[in-house]
Design a protein around this motif. Structure first.
Motif, mmCIF file in Angstrom:
data_model
loop_
_atom_site.group_PDB
_atom_site.id
_atom_site.type_symbol
_atom_site.label_atom_id
_atom_site.label_comp_id
_atom_site.label_asym_id
_atom_site.label_seq_id
_atom_site.Cartn_x
_atom_site.Cartn_y
_atom_site.Cartn_z
ATOM 1 N N PRO A 103 11.817 6.084 2.655
ATOM 2 C CA PRO A 103 10.828 7.155 2.450
ATOM 3 C C PRO A 103 11.319 8.481 3.028
ATOM 4 N N ARG A 104 10.870 9.578 2.446
ATOM 5 C CA ARG A 104 11.166 10.896 2.995
ATOM 6 C C ARG A 104 9.955 11.358 3.785
ATOM 7 N N VAL A 105 10.194 11.903 4.975
ATOM 8 C CA VAL A 105 9.094 12.292 5.861
ATOM 9 C C VAL A 105 9.220 13.757 6.252
ATOM 10 N N THR A 106 8.145 14.272 6.831
ATOM 11 C CA THR A 106 8.093 15.672 7.227
ATOM 12 C C THR A 106 7.268 15.822 8.499
ATOM 13 N N THR A 107 7.448 16.960 9.181
ATOM 14 C CA THR A 107 6.561 17.321 10.291
ATOM 15 C C THR A 107 5.635 18.457 9.874
ATOM 16 N N HIS A 108 5.645 18.792 8.571
ATOM 17 C CA HIS A 108 4.697 19.763 8.012
ATOM 18 C C HIS A 108 3.442 18.994 7.605
ATOM 19 N N TYR A 109 2.614 18.692 8.588
ATOM 20 C CA TYR A 109 1.490 17.792 8.378
ATOM 21 C C TYR A 109 0.417 18.431 7.493
ATOM 22 N N SER A 110 -0.217 17.603 6.653
ATOM 23 C CA SER A 110 -1.333 18.085 5.833
ATOM 24 C C SER A 110 -2.304 16.938 5.603
ATOM 25 N N LEU A 111 -3.584 17.256 5.676
ATOM 26 C CA LEU A 111 -4.649 16.284 5.458
ATOM 27 C C LEU A 111 -5.553 16.798 4.347
ATOM 28 N N PRO A 112 -5.510 16.172 3.171
ATOM 29 C CA PRO A 112 -6.355 16.642 2.072
ATOM 30 C C PRO A 112 -7.792 16.181 2.220
ATOM 31 N N HIS A 170 0.836 -1.195 0.000
ATOM 32 C CA HIS A 170 0.000 0.000 0.000
ATOM 33 C C HIS A 170 0.877 1.255 0.000
ATOM 34 N N SER A 171 0.472 2.247 -0.777
ATOM 35 C CA SER A 171 1.222 3.497 -0.868
ATOM 36 C C SER A 171 1.440 4.108 0.523
ATOM 37 N N LEU A 172 2.645 4.600 0.754
ATOM 38 C CA LEU A 172 2.965 5.208 2.045
ATOM 39 C C LEU A 172 2.694 6.702 2.065
ATOM 40 N N VAL A 173 2.723 7.345 0.891
ATOM 41 C CA VAL A 173 2.598 8.802 0.834
ATOM 42 C C VAL A 173 1.291 9.260 1.484
ATOM 43 N N VAL A 224 5.559 11.845 12.238
ATOM 44 C CA VAL A 224 5.973 12.287 10.905
ATOM 45 C C VAL A 224 4.941 11.832 9.875
ATOM 46 N N GLN A 225 4.947 12.498 8.739
ATOM 47 C CA GLN A 225 4.078 12.134 7.622
ATOM 48 C C GLN A 225 4.946 11.843 6.407
ATOM 49 N N VAL A 226 4.637 10.773 5.695
ATOM 50 C CA VAL A 226 5.428 10.397 4.523
ATOM 51 C C VAL A 226 5.084 11.322 3.358
ATOM 52 N N MET A 227 6.107 11.940 2.777
ATOM 53 C CA MET A 227 5.899 12.829 1.643
ATOM 54 C C MET A 227 6.466 12.271 0.345
ATOM 55 N N LYS A 228 7.283 11.214 0.432
ATOM 56 C CA LYS A 228 7.850 10.613 -0.774
ATOM 57 C C LYS A 228 8.074 9.135 -0.521
ATOM 58 N N GLU A 229 7.669 8.317 -1.487
ATOM 59 C CA GLU A 229 7.819 6.866 -1.380
ATOM 60 C C GLU A 229 9.297 6.458 -1.359
ATOM 61 N N ARG A 242 9.681 17.892 -12.496
ATOM 62 C CA ARG A 242 8.368 17.480 -11.975
ATOM 63 C C ARG A 242 8.591 16.751 -10.657
ATOM 64 N N LYS A 243 7.790 17.101 -9.673
ATOM 65 C CA LYS A 243 7.962 16.534 -8.343
ATOM 66 C C LYS A 243 7.873 15.020 -8.388
ATOM 67 N N LYS A 244 8.839 14.366 -7.774
ATOM 68 C CA LYS A 244 8.875 12.900 -7.753
ATOM 69 C C LYS A 244 8.386 12.425 -6.390
ATOM 70 N N VAL A 245 7.192 11.870 -6.371
ATOM 71 C CA VAL A 245 6.575 11.414 -5.120
ATOM 72 C C VAL A 245 6.581 9.898 -5.027
ATOM 73 N N ARG A 246 6.228 9.263 -6.152
ATOM 74 C CA ARG A 246 6.174 7.804 -6.200
ATOM 75 C C ARG A 246 7.046 7.301 -7.332
#
Length: 414
Positions: A111-120, A34-37, A99-104, A384-388
């Motif tokens: 994975p790359r993670v952040t503490t800049h949390y966001s919930l879409p 399952h996707s981590l992002v 932390v929240q995963v921002m890149k797979e 282009r942003k590389k997320v996955r």
């Protein structure tokens, strides 16, 4: 009108998005991977590296997550110190952190993670600690931007941040407020779980691939959703009822022996658009080659000879290619550095027209991208942003004979 075509297998879900019958997005997700992002974890800092201004965090995955200093500082740029503090003053080994995963995980990297949390959500993106209001860049009219910013400011609480999504432009304020309240409750639930569990621990997993696409690109009242699995169709129906409050077209079940992708013309487009060489309507070609560091795109006139002068022929081919390249980048989910070798043009206005055509195509992409411009060698550069991981990687493997180079070394010993 858009169509979402979803094919379900026991261990794999594939989703194709069609706009006016043309394939524009394709994504796949393995059930066991399952996707981590977007997911939240309570992790433990296992290493702090002052030389890299970063730390490694154990979140319970195969590889430790990478946390850069910028992702530890306050998410509002105006509230960050002028000089970045040393990472050792912000984090210590053994410290537990949400932390929240921002890149797979990509290649050999975790994975790359952040503490800049966001919930879409459906209408907004909720950021519990950002303390600002932003409006999607795709809302172009200034009075609409100002109206949405004022609305977001009136709904948020002190310290909270919200991004008003493009779809919020014509939505009733009550629906937007309801979206915000639901996201607040989700954040509180994440905090409560973080207080109760020991690191490493999964706190919240983002939506499934089908639910994410419904939330982000699907118009429940106009678009069609086809699925070839009854349980998943029912699950999608319930999700649509939740976000659209009943105002949506019903999910359609694909029946019959023919594969759902073939029935809707997806398979033929996939085979053509994921090939190394893609032919344009004019007869010109696009050749895409991907390396670990970047993607190179070569444009050729091929069979197209034109009807006017050389400049006119070349420009027409390049304009067609620019539009198709933007679609293929989005479709293949190509990220990182992209270099395009268009056919040489003499006139500056033609070169600018090609850039404009490419930027217009990229503007329809939900993933952030930037057309940098022409290099001194006449190559067009963009990022282009590389997320996955690129979608094509999941459905391909390196040749066992050539090792993925496309060539056999005749000098090597047999």
């Amino acid at each position: 009108m858009k169509q979402m075509i979803v094919h379900i297998e026991p261990k794999l879900t594939q989703m194709a998005l069609l706009e006016e019958g043309k394939l524009v997005e394709f994504a796949a997700e393995r059930s066991q991977g399952h996707s981590l992002v977007g997911s939240f974890y309570k992790g433990r800092v296992v290493n702090v590296l002052p030389g890299m201004q970063a730390a490694f965090v154990d979140i319970g995955q195969k590889k430790n997550a990478f946390l850069y200093v910028d992702d530890v500082l306050h998410p509002h740029l105006e509230k960050q110190p002028k000089d970045k503090p040393n990472i050792e003053s912000l984090l210590r080994v053994g410290q537990e952190i949400v932390v929240q995963v921002m890149k797979e995980p990509l290649g050999g990297k975790g994975p790359r993670v952040t503490t800049h949390y966001s919930l879409p959500g459906r209408w907004i993106v909720y950021m519990p600690h950002a303390d600002y209001v932003a409006v999607s860049k795709k809302v172009y009219r200034e009075h609409d931007r100002n109206r949405l910013k004022v609305l977001g400011d009136s709904l948020r609480r002190s310290g909270e941040g919200v991004i008003m999504r493009t779809v919020s432009e014509d939505e009733h304020p009550d629906a937007i407020e309801g979206d915000l309240n639901a996201l607040r409750e989700r954040w509180l639930s994440i905090q409560e779980k973080a207080d109760a569990c020991a690191a490493p621990c999964l706190l919240h997993r983002d939506l499934s691939i089908v639910q994410r696409f419904i939330r982000d690109v699907f118009d429940p009242e106009q678009d069609e959703l086809w699925i070839d699995s009854r349980p998943e169709a029912r699950e999608a129906e319930l999700f649509l009822e939740e976000i659209a409050h009943g105002g949506h077209r019903p999910v359609r079940m694909h029946q019959g022996h023919e594969h759902i992708f073939r029935a809707h013309g997806v398979q033929e487009q996939l085979e053509r658009d994921f090939a190394r060489r893609v032919t344009l309507e004019s007869g010109g070609t696009i050749v895409l080659d991907q390396t670990e560091a970047l993607t190179v795109v070569d444009v050729n006139t091929a069979k197209y000879t034109g009807g006017g002068n050389l400049e006119e022929t070349v420009t027409k081919t390049n304009l067609q290619a620019a539009e198709e390249i933007a679609r293929l980048i989005r479709l293949r989910d190509i990220g990182g550095i992209i270099i395009v070798d268009f056919i040489d043009m003499e006139e500056e206005k033609n070169r600018q027209e090609v850039v404009n055509r490419l930027e217009a195509g990229m503007s329809r992409d939900r993933t952030k991208s930037h057309v940098v411009g022409w290099s001194k060698l006449g190559l067009l550069e963009l990022t282009r942003k590389k997320v996955r991981e690129d979608t094509a990687v999941m459905f391909s493997k390196s040749c066992e004979v050539c090792g993925g180079t496309g060539k056999i070394n005749l000098l090597s010993a047999h």
